[in-house]
Design an enzyme around this catalytic site. Sequence first.
Site, short mmCIF file in Angstrom:
data_model
loop_
_atom_site.label_atom_id
_atom_site.label_comp_id
_atom_site.label_asym_id
_atom_site.label_seq_id
_atom_site.Cartn_x
_atom_site.Cartn_y
_atom_site.Cartn_z
CE LYS A 229 -7.35 6.21 0.30
NZ LYS A 229 -8.60 6.79 -0.23
CE1 TYR B 243 -4.11 1.47 -0.31
CE2 TYR B 243 -3.70 2.53 1.79
CZ TYR B 243 -4.47 2.38 0.66
OH TYR B 243 -5.58 3.16 0.49
#
Length: 259
Positions: free
Chosen positions: A167, A160
């Site tokens: 995020k 990720y």
Amino acid sequence: MTESIHLRPLTGKNMLVTGVANEQSIAWGCAKAFHDMGARVAITYRNERDLAAVTPLAEQIDALCLPLDVTVDGQMQSVFAELGRHFGTLHSVVHSIAFAPKSDLHVPLSECSRAGFLKAMDCSCFSFIEMAHLAAPLMTEGGTLFTMSYHGAQRVVEHYNVMGPVKAALEASVRYLAHELGRQGIRVHAISPGPIRTRAASGIADFDELINAASQRAPAGTIAGIEDVGYATAMLAVDGARLLTGTTIHVDGGAHIMN
């Protein structure tokens, strides 16, 4: 009339859903759920390449369809000006927009370029803050702002990379916006689905492995699809959820509670 409102609790509400790319988009799941629950909906698409796929979706739910590329100066302001003319009052906004250059997404965070990090943060996080700023004056009856996050904001998820801290910043922004806008009757949530096979997700390395691992780990024995995310989001937009705000809602079959 009372029965109709009970069955379609978003009747009379005006909703904006951004980031629709095709029928596999999480944003489309939200737009469809809002419509099914009685709301009037506007959707946005990024560019002309997406328009061919998005137009029939907009027609399916009789939605206002507007272009929005958050990297183009003035385009977001134009969208909200048009919403003011078309709806007058706005009740919900879904921010389903995220981007990181592949050359920065596919390397460890420590190797991400400054330009790539800033681009990811601008497109994926600051655009939500700007959206909140423009939406609030139209939310004269209160409303709900939503953005899409992921479990990688709170725990390390392999591959990720830069999107993890981006995020995390997005979820922190949710909490601060909830604090700032709460007295105006505006609530703010991050929706955190499990891995879903969308066009945006295709940019993450070894995504199939991520889906398989999440499915095996989830207590429900499965992970969410776009319809599950859409209806969970829509239920948080109803008037009965007016005292829920500042939260990250995991729609992932419970996978986030497991090691």
